[in-house]
Write a protein that holds these residues in place. Structure first.
Motif, mmCIF file in Angstrom:
data_model
loop_
_atom_site.group_PDB
_atom_site.id
_atom_site.type_symbol
_atom_site.label_atom_id
_atom_site.label_comp_id
_atom_site.label_asym_id
_atom_site.label_seq_id
_atom_site.Cartn_x
_atom_site.Cartn_y
_atom_site.Cartn_z
ATOM 1 N N LEU A 186 -133.811 -38.844 -20.246
ATOM 2 C CA LEU A 186 -134.438 -39.589 -19.152
ATOM 3 C C LEU A 186 -133.587 -40.799 -18.772
ATOM 4 N N PRO A 187 -133.305 -41.003 -17.489
ATOM 5 C CA PRO A 187 -132.597 -42.228 -17.076
ATOM 6 C C PRO A 187 -133.373 -43.460 -17.514
ATOM 7 N N THR A 188 -132.674 -44.441 -18.034
ATOM 8 C CA THR A 188 -133.361 -45.605 -18.618
ATOM 9 C C THR A 188 -134.150 -46.394 -17.584
ATOM 10 N N ILE A 189 -133.696 -46.401 -16.338
ATOM 11 C CA ILE A 189 -134.448 -47.115 -15.312
ATOM 12 C C ILE A 189 -135.786 -46.426 -15.073
ATOM 13 N N VAL A 190 -135.813 -45.090 -15.189
ATOM 14 C CA VAL A 190 -137.073 -44.347 -15.074
ATOM 15 C C VAL A 190 -137.968 -44.669 -16.268
ATOM 16 N N ALA A 191 -137.378 -44.798 -17.443
ATOM 17 C CA ALA A 191 -138.149 -45.185 -18.617
ATOM 18 C C ALA A 191 -138.784 -46.555 -18.423
ATOM 19 N N GLY A 192 -138.033 -47.475 -17.839
ATOM 20 C CA GLY A 192 -138.593 -48.794 -17.558
ATOM 21 C C GLY A 192 -139.752 -48.732 -16.587
ATOM 22 N N LEU A 193 -139.640 -47.883 -15.577
ATOM 23 C CA LEU A 193 -140.720 -47.722 -14.613
ATOM 24 C C LEU A 193 -141.959 -47.124 -15.270
ATOM 25 N N VAL A 194 -141.750 -46.132 -16.145
ATOM 26 C CA VAL A 194 -142.874 -45.521 -16.860
ATOM 27 C C VAL A 194 -143.560 -46.551 -17.756
ATOM 28 N N LEU A 195 -142.771 -47.333 -18.475
ATOM 29 C CA LEU A 195 -143.356 -48.353 -19.354
ATOM 30 C C LEU A 195 -144.097 -49.419 -18.558
ATOM 31 N N LEU A 196 -143.566 -49.765 -17.396
ATOM 32 C CA LEU A 196 -144.243 -50.761 -16.564
ATOM 33 C C LEU A 196 -145.569 -50.224 -16.046
ATOM 34 N N ALA A 197 -145.609 -48.936 -15.684
ATOM 35 C CA ALA A 197 -146.865 -48.342 -15.225
ATOM 36 C C ALA A 197 -147.877 -48.218 -16.364
ATOM 37 N N LEU A 198 -147.383 -47.992 -17.585
ATOM 38 C CA LEU A 198 -148.288 -47.785 -18.709
ATOM 39 C C LEU A 198 -148.722 -49.088 -19.349
#
Length: 297
Positions: A136-148
């Motif tokens: 997973l691209p890390t920027i996408v991981a950051g977005l997922v963590l921000l949503a969660l």
């Protein structure tokens, strides 16, 4: 008829007796020499190719960063590193990386143990998900963590713009390192030793401490060091959930990016050099520990 002198001089001779070497033995010797020569040539070619590629991809760029950081002398280097924002970012990065490394050391080993020794429904799915942070691209991981874990978290947990959120993001991207280094060792570990220890009356904790842990420790240490060095360089997963707040949640990678945007490449190279030195120091200490353990047997 006796052989002529010219024929004798043409044939290979044994260096000890001086007698002519049989043709079959001479041919075998020649083949061995040719194979040895080709083997050395192949080794030299492979080594040269590997060193050239390593130099172009790793060594030369790293040397360029270090050279650039020292372009204005040690005083400018020290001032660039110890500016309030850079120093705070370095402290946060190293401190969070230590926390992440310790958590990964424990939880990564536990997860690897469960995946190897336990049987449960959906095991293959869990095993596949371990590698998700790699894919997973890390920027996408950051977005997922921000949503969660953001202000509108469905779990009611808000880690956005907090140091805890930085640690959570680093834990996410470094999870596979310890798991994937310990898991193969557990798969190859001979369980007959554990059964023998149990037959002699050793409890589970004693068996783990005296038999299993010594075999797992090198892999655990290597995975922990990789998790530490990886978390120090993380950018994408932290930039969103941290909010990039100087003196509070700004990590070193984001601080370096800010210096580049502020037209301060020398300062960015100086902070990068500090991260490089810390990472190399950790890897060097890891190598020393592994050599020490190897000498102890």
């Amino acid at each position: 008829m006796p052989e002529s002198i010219q024929e004798l001089t043409k044939k290979p001779r044994d260096p000890t007796s001086g007698e002519p070497v049989p043709s079959s033995q001479a041919d075998g010797t020649g083949r061995n020499i040719a194979l040895a020569f080709r083997g050395r040539a192949g080794t030299a070619l492979g080594l040269g190719t590997a060193l050239t590629y390593l130099s172009l991809i790793v060594l030369i760029p790293l040397a360029a960063v270090v050279w650039r950081s020292a372009g204005h002398g040690p005083d400018y280097f020290w001032r660039s590193v110890t500016t309030p924002d850079s120093w705070a970012a370095l402290q946060l990065t190293v401190g969070a990386s230590v926390i992440v490394a310790v958590v990964n050391l424990v939880m990564g080993t536990v997860i690897a143990w469960v995946l190897v020794r336990d049987q449960f429904a959906g095991k293959s799915v869990v095993d596949t998900l371990i590698d998700l942070p790699f894919a997973l691209p890390t920027i996408v991981a950051g977005l997922v963590l921000l949503a969660l874990y953001g202000p509108k978290s469905p779990l009611g947990v808000n880690l956005a713009y907090k140091r805890a959120g930085v640690v959570a993001a680093l834990l996410f991207v470094t999870l596979p390192f310890v798991v994937r280094t310990v898991q193969p060792v557990l798969l190859e570990l001979d369980q007959e030793m554990e059964q023998a220890a149990a037959s002699l009356g050793a409890g589970r904790w004693l068996t783990f401490r005296r038999i299993i842990l010594p075999n797992l420790l090198p892999a655990m240490t290597a995975g922990t060091a990789l998790a530490f060095t990886r978390s120090m360089a993380e950018f994408g997963s932290t930039v969103l959930i941290s909010g990039n707040l100087p003196f509070k949640t700004q990590v070193a990678a984001v601080n370096i990016f800010g210096k580049i945007e502020s037209d301060d490449p020398i300062g960015a190279a100086a902070v990068s050099t500090v991260l490089l030195v810390v990472a190399l120091l950790v890897l060097f200490l890891l190598d020393l520990v592994q050599r020490w353990r190897a000498r102890r047997g």
